[in-house]
Scaffold this motif. Structure first.
Motif, short mmCIF file in Angstrom:
data_model
loop_
_atom_site.label_atom_id
_atom_site.label_comp_id
_atom_site.label_asym_id
_atom_site.label_seq_id
_atom_site.Cartn_x
_atom_site.Cartn_y
_atom_site.Cartn_z
N PHE A 109 34.07 12.67 76.83
CA PHE A 109 33.59 11.16 77.20
C PHE A 109 34.11 10.21 76.56
O PHE A 109 34.43 10.24 75.38
CB PHE A 109 32.07 11.17 77.08
CG PHE A 109 31.29 10.00 77.73
CD1 PHE A 109 31.44 9.71 79.26
CD2 PHE A 109 30.75 9.01 76.83
CE1 PHE A 109 30.99 8.58 79.56
CE2 PHE A 109 30.31 7.92 77.54
CZ PHE A 109 30.26 7.75 78.73
N GLN A 117 33.23 14.36 72.05
CA GLN A 117 33.08 15.75 72.72
C GLN A 117 31.67 16.02 72.68
O GLN A 117 31.05 16.29 71.55
CB GLN A 117 34.10 16.60 72.02
CG GLN A 117 35.55 16.13 72.30
CD GLN A 117 36.40 16.99 71.52
OE1 GLN A 117 36.31 17.63 70.46
NE2 GLN A 117 37.66 17.68 72.21
N THR A 149 24.94 16.27 83.11
CA THR A 149 25.29 17.06 84.09
C THR A 149 25.96 16.50 85.14
O THR A 149 26.17 17.23 86.43
CB THR A 149 23.52 17.12 84.64
OG1 THR A 149 23.12 15.93 85.17
CG2 THR A 149 22.56 17.75 83.67
N ASN A 175 34.18 9.15 87.22
CA ASN A 175 33.31 10.13 86.44
C ASN A 175 32.65 9.69 85.03
O ASN A 175 31.60 9.91 84.44
CB ASN A 175 33.94 11.51 86.18
CG ASN A 175 34.04 12.25 87.51
OD1 ASN A 175 33.54 11.82 88.62
ND2 ASN A 175 34.85 13.44 87.31
N ILE A 231 30.40 20.97 76.75
CA ILE A 231 29.84 20.44 77.88
C ILE A 231 30.91 19.59 78.67
O ILE A 231 31.26 19.65 79.68
CB ILE A 231 28.28 19.40 77.59
CG1 ILE A 231 27.69 20.55 77.23
CG2 ILE A 231 28.26 19.02 79.12
CD1 ILE A 231 26.23 19.89 76.66
N ARG A 232 31.47 18.60 77.88
CA ARG A 232 32.52 17.59 78.54
C ARG A 232 33.06 16.66 77.37
O ARG A 232 32.66 16.49 76.23
CB ARG A 232 31.77 16.86 79.54
CG ARG A 232 30.74 15.83 78.88
CD ARG A 232 30.22 14.82 80.08
NE ARG A 232 31.22 14.04 80.70
CZ ARG A 232 30.99 13.18 81.83
NH1 ARG A 232 29.69 12.93 82.03
NH2 ARG A 232 32.02 12.37 82.35
N LYS A 283 32.37 16.41 85.32
CA LYS A 283 32.71 16.61 83.87
C LYS A 283 34.32 15.99 83.99
O LYS A 283 34.83 15.55 82.77
CB LYS A 283 32.73 18.08 83.44
CG LYS A 283 31.51 18.65 83.61
CD LYS A 283 30.40 17.82 82.81
CE LYS A 283 28.97 18.78 82.66
NZ LYS A 283 28.32 18.84 83.93
N GLU A 284 34.96 16.19 84.73
CA GLU A 284 36.44 15.79 84.83
C GLU A 284 36.67 14.38 84.31
O GLU A 284 35.99 13.58 84.91
CB GLU A 284 37.16 16.23 86.48
CG GLU A 284 38.66 15.77 85.90
CD GLU A 284 39.24 15.83 87.43
OE1 GLU A 284 40.52 15.57 87.36
OE2 GLU A 284 38.64 16.27 88.30
#
Length: 481
Positions: free
Chosen positions: A216, A200, A268, A277, A213-214, A271-272
């Motif tokens: 991953f 995260q 940047t 992605n 932010i996202r 994000k989904e």
């Protein structure tokens, strides 16, 4: 060749014409050492230790040490400073005078045993360095057992104050925090993901107001995916905006992966967490064998190699040191080692060398506990960076490596602490029950800008502060002592 200091006490370890260390450590015996010596120590209240972080804080040096949870025998050791039984958490120690470390505070973590409790991970950033931090604050990021990440203000290290908690997780672990940007890569177990550990990413430039932010991970780990689940994350190391890379290590002790990621695209990009992605910021992967994993992935970029100095191309190389983690006691798995990967051509990384402690040099498989690598120091301070690496090797202690030629790493020193009354047993199942032995379990290692080396023990033997001696000092360019 394995090197050893021959002392009067060591002479008893001769067996015939071949020199080996004693198979069994005994209380009261001296440490085993070559080109490294003990400066100071602290018992850490008899708590199993994981990660040390050393921070230069004003005119003091403070060690923040994360702990595993309790054991079956002792769930919550007594803190002699409070007289109360406290779940393992974070030890805070003043190491300004490394010969006389001063224990300042134990900050309890999550109640629980082993990796389900405690507060294993710790990172520290000054508020004056973080873009939006309080300049009078010093921030400590730690895990809280498996449930959460926490940020504390430790400007007064003896009296921490909780600032932020990011909870609702199921398995937190070893994160990375960029102090100059505030970007944090938090190793987490998000409840809806299909893997125990993923990343995260948060903007913690203002620790009081975290901004996510996202999420991953590897494609196939994300919510809603099907099929086989790729191996879980252990931890990342970022080179920040200048290097623009993040190196992720997956697998720890089997089926490992080094993943090289474009940092800017990671932060940047879309994000989904769809498969496309998740693949978007990836530059390449280096798959490892089914025998080995990637616990620590330590980048050493633009590294000069003296052997190649006269070559037209390739005088400098981009290197990543990969350290596996031994998991099972008494060599109950494949050997976990240190690997060096040349990532100069990022899309085609390749292994170039490896290192392990020779088992026969100490009959380590018979000593008890784990034998094999676990972690390296992660400081990029000039005192050792790209010159020496220090590897925690469980019952083989800490090993000092000359890595100036990463194609031919060489051991130049080691230190195996002596066991104490507090050192915990390690057991394996045998027919009719179990067999237990007591041995050092050097778990993690860190260095400071002064050149001191800090090792902590998984089996409750505490903190040892070391310095290089003899020929090893010349490797790092340190003056003789």
């Amino acid at each position: 060749m394995f090197r050893c200091v021959l002392t009067a006490a060591a002479l008893v370890f001769f067996a015939g014409s071949t020199f080996v260390h004693a198979q069994k450590q005994t209380i009261g015996a001296p440490p085993e050492a070559s080109n490294m010596k003990l400066v100071g120590s602290n018992d850490l209240q008899g708590r199993s230790a994981y990660q040390p972080t050393i921070h230069h804080q004003g005119d003091r040096w403070i060690a923040y040490i994360g702990h595993h949870g309790g054991t079956d025998d002792v769930l919550a050791p007594v803190n002699p400073m409070t007289g109360k039984a406290e779940p393992n958490g974070t030890s805070i120690i003043d190491v300004t005078d490394p010969a006389h470390p001063k224990y300042l505070r134990h900050l309890p973590g999550q109640e629980g045993k082993y990796e389900s409790g405690g507060a294993q991970m710790v990172r520290v950033c000054d508020g004056k360095t973080l873009p939006k931090g309080d300049p009078n604050a010093v921030y400590m990021l730690r895990t809280f057992g498996s449930q959460a990440h926490e940020i504390w203000n430790v400007a007064d290290p003896a009296n921490p104050a909780l600032i932020t908690r990011l909870g609702g997780l199921k398995d937190t672990h070893k994160s990375w925090w960029e102090c100059d940007t505030g970007i944090a890569y938090l190793v987490s177990g998000a409840p809806d993901w299909r893997t125990r550990r993923m990343t995260q990413i948060y903007d913690l430039s203002d620790p009081a107001h975290p901004q996510k932010i996202r999420d991953f991970g590897l494609p196939g780990q994300e919510p809603g995916s099907t099929g086989a689940v790729p191996t879980e994350l252990h931890g990342p190391i970022s080179t920040g905006p200048n290097g623009n890379r993040v190196y992720f290590g997956y697998g720890t002790n089997k089926g490992g992966i080094l993943q090289i990621v474009d940092r800017e695209k990671l932060l940047t990009g879309p994000k989904e967490p769809t498969p496309d992605n998740l693949r978007f910021p990836e530059i390449s992967r280096l798959p490892m064998s089914a025998f080995n994993g990637a616990h620590t992935t330590f980048p050493m970029l633009d590294m000069p190699v003296a052997e190649f100095a006269e070559d037209k191309d390739g005088k400098t190389r981009d290197i990543v040191m990969i350290v596996d983690e031994a998991i099972l006691n008494e060599c109950g798995e494949a050997r976990q080692m240190v690997w060096f990967a040349d990532v100069t051509t990022e899309t085609r990384p390749m292994m170039i060398s490896s290192y392990t402690v020779p088992e026969a040099s100490g009959q380590f498989c018979q000593r008890g506990g784990r034998f094999g690598s676990h972690s390296s120091n992660e400081s990029m301070a000039p005192v050792y960076y790209k010159k020496m690496a220090f590897i925690a090797f469980f019952n083989a202690g800490v090993r000092a490596l000359d890595i100036r030629d990463p194609y031919h790493p060489k051991e130049v020193g080691y230190f195996i602490p002596a066991i104490t009354q507090a050192t915990d047993k390690r057991c394996i199942p045998v027919e009719g029950g179990e067999r237990c032995k007591v041995a050092i379990q050097t778990n993690n290692v860190e260095t400071d800008d002064r050149g001191y080396i800090y090792i902590v023990d998984r089996a409750n033997t505490g903190l040892h502060i070391l310095e290089l001696a003899g020929a090893a000092r010349a490797v790092a360019g340190l003056p003789k002592n």
